[in-house]
Design an enzyme around this catalytic site. Structure first.
Site, PDB file in Angstrom:
ATOM      1  CG  LEU A   1      -2.114  -0.857   1.311  1.00 31.56           C
ATOM      2  CD1 LEU A   1      -2.827  -0.671   2.651  1.00 31.56           C
ATOM      3  CD2 LEU A   1      -3.087  -0.533   0.183  1.00 31.56           C
ATOM      4  CG  ASP A   2       0.671   3.946  -3.192  1.00 33.14           C
ATOM      5  OD1 ASP A   2       1.540   3.168  -3.608  1.00 33.14           O
ATOM      6  OD2 ASP A   2      -0.297   4.322  -3.868  1.00 33.14           O
ATOM      7  CE1 TYR A   3       5.972   7.283   4.931  1.00 34.72           C
ATOM      8  CE2 TYR A   3       5.011   9.283   3.991  1.00 34.72           C
ATOM      9  CZ  TYR A   3       5.727   8.646   4.990  1.00 34.72           C
ATOM     10  OH  TYR A   3       6.194   9.383   6.063  1.00 34.72           O
TER      11      TYR A   3
END
Length: 245
Positions: A104-106
């Site tokens: 999952l993106d930052y």
């Protein structure tokens, strides 16, 4: 007769790294079998062989599976060279060498799975597995039905084809000019949802993954985690295998 498997598969299934990275480690001379450096990718080993990766013996751990509600501002990795928080920081009690399944993106929160079972991880990440991943996005601006339909039809950005399985407007706030959109993906490319909405002219303010297959975040707050129940692991495996031909 002792069953033999390719060295890179054995390393990946032990949860050390991906199969592709395992191949690189072998080619770089960082893998030993029975004390000898092995550089041949076709090498096969049995459970009686002693395998070392970067000087660390390969131990066959019992498989474990966890669900984490990842907060925003956390890296989907086991370590970060910039010293930022990573997903495994939220499971300090887990002794097994776990890693996240996908990412999952930052700046995206929500459901992420962690395991030490490389075979299970590879199955779920297979491009044809078609396990639904449901996201809720808050957009700046309110897209029309026609614009959301473009996401389902698919768009090419920087030479990469991206599409949503489903996208629908959940609610809209005309005063604040924001919308809540539900998006379903089968594969999650890097910053895929953000890129698709930016292309339509609707930047994303917040993004959260709410479901992965049959799993959800019920009863959890950001930063909480729990082990998967055996029937949940079985359901996910069946769901992925059903779609992989």
């Amino acid at each position: 007769m002792e069953k033999k498997e390719r060295l890179q598969k054995v390393i990946a299934n032990a949860g050390v790294t991906s199969r592709r990275k395992a191949e690189t480690l072998i080619e770089d001379g960082k893998v030993k079998v029975n004390g000898e450096v092995i550089r041949e990718l076709g090498t096969k080993v049995s459970s009686n062989d002693e395998v070392e990766v970067e000087g660390v013996p390969l131990t066959k751990e019992a498989p474990v599976y966890y669900l984490l509600y990842k907060p925003r501002g956390v890296i989907s990795s086991v370590k970060d060279d910039k010293g930022r928080k990573v997903v495994t920081d939220y499971l300090p009690e887990v002794e097994e060498r776990i890693f996240p399944i996908g990412r999952l993106d930052y700046d995206t929160s929500g459901l992420i799975l962690l395991t030490n079972d490389g075979e299970f991880a590879n199955l779920l990440m297979h491009p044809k597995h078609e396990v639904d991943k449901i996201y809720i996005a808050k957009t700046k601006g309110i897209p029309s039905k026609e614009q959301l339909l473009k996401l389902k039809q698919g768009i090419t950005l920087d030479g990469e084809y991206m599409k949503a399985v489903h996208a629908k407007l959940v609610s809209a706030d005309s005063k604040k000019n924001t919308a809540i959109i539900q998006v379903v993906l089968h594969e999650g490319k890097n910053r895929q949802i953000r890129k698709m909405f930016e292309n339509l002219g609707f930047p994303i303010d917040k993004l959260k993954r709410e479901k992965y297959g049959q799993l959800d975040l019920k009863g959890l707050n950001a930063g909480d985690c729990r082990p998967l129940k055996p029937h949940e692991v079985k359901q996910l495996r069946q769901l992925a295998e059903k779609n992989v031909k």
